[in-house]
Design a protein around this motif. Structure first.
Motif, PDB file in Angstrom:
ATOM      1  N   ILE A 127      -7.675  -6.825-116.142  1.00  0.00           N
ATOM      2  CA  ILE A 127      -6.338  -6.570-115.585  1.00  0.00           C
ATOM      3  C   ILE A 127      -6.164  -7.257-114.232  1.00  0.00           C
ATOM      4  N   LEU A 128      -7.267  -7.433-113.516  1.00  0.00           N
ATOM      5  CA  LEU A 128      -7.193  -8.166-112.237  1.00  0.00           C
ATOM      6  C   LEU A 128      -6.603  -9.566-112.451  1.00  0.00           C
ATOM      7  N   LYS A 129      -6.869 -10.167-113.617  1.00  0.00           N
ATOM      8  CA  LYS A 129      -6.294 -11.490-113.883  1.00  0.00           C
ATOM      9  C   LYS A 129      -4.763 -11.418-113.918  1.00  0.00           C
ATOM     10  N   LEU A 130      -4.237 -10.342-114.476  1.00  0.00           N
ATOM     11  CA  LEU A 130      -2.773 -10.163-114.465  1.00  0.00           C
ATOM     12  C   LEU A 130      -2.277  -9.993-113.027  1.00  0.00           C
ATOM     13  N   CYS A 131      -3.036  -9.240-112.239  1.00  0.00           N
ATOM     14  CA  CYS A 131      -2.645  -9.035-110.838  1.00  0.00           C
ATOM     15  C   CYS A 131      -2.641 -10.371-110.104  1.00  0.00           C
ATOM     16  N   MET A 171      -6.933 -15.378-120.861  1.00  0.00           N
ATOM     17  CA  MET A 171      -6.346 -15.757-119.569  1.00  0.00           C
ATOM     18  C   MET A 171      -7.422 -16.312-118.664  1.00  0.00           C
ATOM     19  N   GLN A 172      -7.092 -17.423-118.002  1.00  0.00           N
ATOM     20  CA  GLN A 172      -8.059 -17.960-117.040  1.00  0.00           C
ATOM     21  C   GLN A 172      -7.924 -17.203-115.727  1.00  0.00           C
ATOM     22  N   GLU A 173      -9.038 -17.150-115.016  1.00  0.00           N
ATOM     23  CA  GLU A 173      -8.940 -16.619-113.660  1.00  0.00           C
ATOM     24  C   GLU A 173      -8.196 -17.629-112.809  1.00  0.00           C
ATOM     25  N   SER A 174      -7.498 -17.154-111.808  1.00  0.00           N
ATOM     26  CA  SER A 174      -6.776 -18.065-110.914  1.00  0.00           C
ATOM     27  C   SER A 174      -7.749 -19.068-110.305  1.00  0.00           C
ATOM     28  N   PRO A 175      -7.520 -20.389-110.547  1.00  0.00           N
ATOM     29  CA  PRO A 175      -8.426 -21.370-109.931  1.00  0.00           C
ATOM     30  C   PRO A 175      -8.276 -21.393-108.417  1.00  0.00           C
ATOM     31  N   ILE A 176      -7.173 -20.827-107.939  1.00  0.00           N
ATOM     32  CA  ILE A 176      -6.960 -20.776-106.489  1.00  0.00           C
ATOM     33  C   ILE A 176      -7.769 -19.630-105.890  1.00  0.00           C
ATOM     34  N   ARG A 177      -7.904 -18.553-106.667  1.00  0.00           N
ATOM     35  CA  ARG A 177      -8.501 -17.343-106.114  1.00  0.00           C
ATOM     36  C   ARG A 177      -9.893 -17.021-106.646  1.00  0.00           C
ATOM     37  N   LYS A 178     -10.290 -17.656-107.757  1.00  0.00           N
ATOM     38  CA  LYS A 178     -11.532 -17.179-108.373  1.00  0.00           C
ATOM     39  C   LYS A 178     -12.770 -17.496-107.557  1.00  0.00           C
TER      40      LYS A 178
END
Lengths: 397, 397
Positions: free
Chosen positions: A258-262, B10-17
């Protein structure tokens, strides 16, 4: 130009769609008592505003996607008062309870899958289903049983391979019903036996009357990896406009998903998080007094409804709503009539037609949801107006 | 317990991961220059905070679902400065630009339908696609062409019966590209001929350098019923944490549909709307100075990149990003190496690996997005560190 089918089939909010008609009445100088919306009139604790006024950053920066550390810590400490223990990575701050429910559905259901929801239910659950492509399958409950759940076997009949979760509010909106421990254990059993999640919307946790013992679904230790708590400060702290909610679950893998949605929507408003984090410093008396005030109001509304000819309703024991069956053919038409054609000394009342709170076609057409968010004096006047209106309304059953 | 497939892919944010790795570096006392995130360091106009401090309601109530009248009026007046005219019912306030994009996709596409998106694109577009079940079909653009669009026929080859819209940011994130009028008219033609919507994300509207003339897609009168503008105060007023955006369209029927989505999540945070409504009183000089400051920074970053051996990039003319092709095999590994293993005087730099900004498999693996949201001095130091790092990095092409 064609729009999507999913948006075209969305119903307008039954709570808000008649607002233009109410505004029309008001523009003609009529006073409208709003029993249609769960907008509390109780003062928001000053702690919220104080914290905001002390905010002195020069750049209003993104907050962390999961929520600010201060707010997450405040939420953890709040839950501890209810004997609910969450680690900090088991809580995600959301844009109100609404986003918490949308994210929960996205996380456990694929498009075309199903959640069981006792009806009548908070009408926006329909909208969340539309947005996420999840089918809301109703478990019908009835006023005559105080909107308690049917037998286990009745619920199990509704489960298909597509069913992924059971979702409900407890205390219930719009029913005011509190599930008994037996009902909770039954849901626990069903979740375990059929491999389902439980999405428990507990935003009315504080509002439990008549000495009933409250237990959170988060206290069901045996299925702690199946329980997704969705929550909000809106009602308990009279802070609907803050749009601060959360998702909490002991299922850490789920929370990582769910963190990915956030992260996808970056963060929840920074300043409102600063204000909400300071709710932890609100004295317990605030909640006690608020609850006592709503209990008094409940008594006014339920007491008045019981005296009205042809009205059927059960006493609600929680939240701040009452579902009532009225002796009218169509509750929506009745509400429009109240706004357009009826008044006592130029005052009238607005209710939420309950049909939109049901998923089963045809149910609730003669029912309304009454929200008791006004002070006792106004509620008495509003109920007096409703009583007189029902006497003279032409389109009765 | 199984989660939904849509959330698992869903991919993790490449900006935040990679943020945890940066935190690890910082916990060891290393200073990290953040060129990975578009978090401006420019001061938010004081008008925002002043308005909030004057807020004196005792109950923090729900705002109207469409946004407060004051904020909608302020947005209308803001658009008038750009010769864009919207009626008040043609604007809906959203939770940042993110929600504006999600609602646009929900409104024009059903599950499994498609939008064309020039790549590289703002990486969260992928997440919005996942959330809404809409397939993002990339129109590949290349650094060598300054990320301008390919020929009309190339774009038309990608259109299928499932294609409902073309979506992009202009000025572009992460490319800094401004579409020429010819490109805009080409998109207009395509939209008309193939019955498509245009979802124009114009959050960087103010940041156009080098004397280029800016035109909004909302100025294309011929297709005003096809254009959906998504917008945000985050960048132009350095107010990312406010989460205030909007959707605007001359297509009133569409706006009525999207209002249902707004009602579904009740409202956007009230206090942040109060602050944002006061941006209308910010002097034009604020924007002028901000833009000039970013232009200076652009010159520092682009000037430094041009001097680095093996780096390929075009001068961006807008927004505050630069995409650069580095002489490394894998940009993500390079960024991790920068954080974990490299420093000059205990300082290092963090970049956003660009692979996540592409939908086409394999593209962007040797590219990074550099956000120039730091002051000139820090940017010079950061670019100096990058230059030295590239000299000694072991895993080069």
């Amino acid at each position: 130009m064609n729009f999507s089918k999913r948006i075209e089939v969305m119903q307008e909010s039954p709570i808000r769609k008649l607002v233009p008609i109410a505004q029309e009445a008001k523009s003609k100088g009529k006073k409208v008592y709003h029993l249609n919306i769960g907008q509390p009139d109780i003062k928001t604790p000053v702690e919220f505003f104080e914290a905001i006024k002390e905010f002195d950053e020069e750049v209003l920066a993104y907050a962390p996607s999961q929520g600010t550390p201060e707010l997450i810590d405040a939420i953890r400490r709040y839950y501890e008062k209810y004997n609910i223990n969450f680690d900090k990575d088991e809580i995600l701050v959301t844009n109100g309870g609404s986003e918490a429910l949308i994210f929960s559905l996205l996380a456990v259901c694929d498009h075309g899958e199903e959640v069981l929801v006792p009806e009548p239910f908070y009408t926006n659950y329909n909208g969340f289903g539309n947005m996420t492509g999840v089918n809301v399958v109703p478990i019908t409950t009835k006023a005559e049983n105080g909107f308690h759940l049917p037998e286990k076997t009745e619920i199990e009949k509704l489960i298909t391979p597509k069913t992924k979760a059971i979702m409900f509010s407890n205390p219930g909106n719009p029913t005011g019903t509190i599930y008994t421990k037996e009902e909770m254990y039954m849901l626990e059993e069903i979740a375990k036996e059929h491999n389902l999640f439980i999405i428990a919307d507990e935003v009315y946790r504080e509002f439990v009357y008549d000495g009933l013992e409250y237990m959170s679904f988060a206290n069901l230790k045996d299925i702690s990896d199946r329980v997704i708590l969705t929550d909000s400060v809106s009602k308990r702290f009279s802070a609907c406009g803050a749009r601060i909610g959360c998702i909490a679950s002991k299922n850490k893998d789920l929370m990582k998903q769910i963190l990915k949605l956030c992260q996808g929507r970056l963060c929840v408003a920074t300043i409102e998080q600063v204000g909400a984090a300071n709710f932890i410093n609100v004295a317990d008396e605030y909640i006690e007094e608020t609850k006592e005030e709503y209990r008094r109001r409940r008594d006014v509304v339920y007491g008045a409804l019981k005296e009205m000819d042809g009205v059927v309703c059960e006493q609600p024991h929680g939240a701040f709503y009452n579902i009532a069956k009225l002796p009218v053919k169509d509750a929506e038409k009745f509400v429009i009539w109240l706004l357009r054609e009826f008044d006592i000394d130029n005052e009238t009342v607005m209710l939420a037609p309950a049909e939109g709170f049901y998923a089963t076609e045809g149910l609730g057409r003669d029912e309304v949801r009454i929200s008791y968010c006004l002070n006792v004096e106004d509620l008495k006047k509003a109920m007096g107006i409703l009583k007189e209106a029902l006497k003279v309304y032409p389109d009765k059953k």
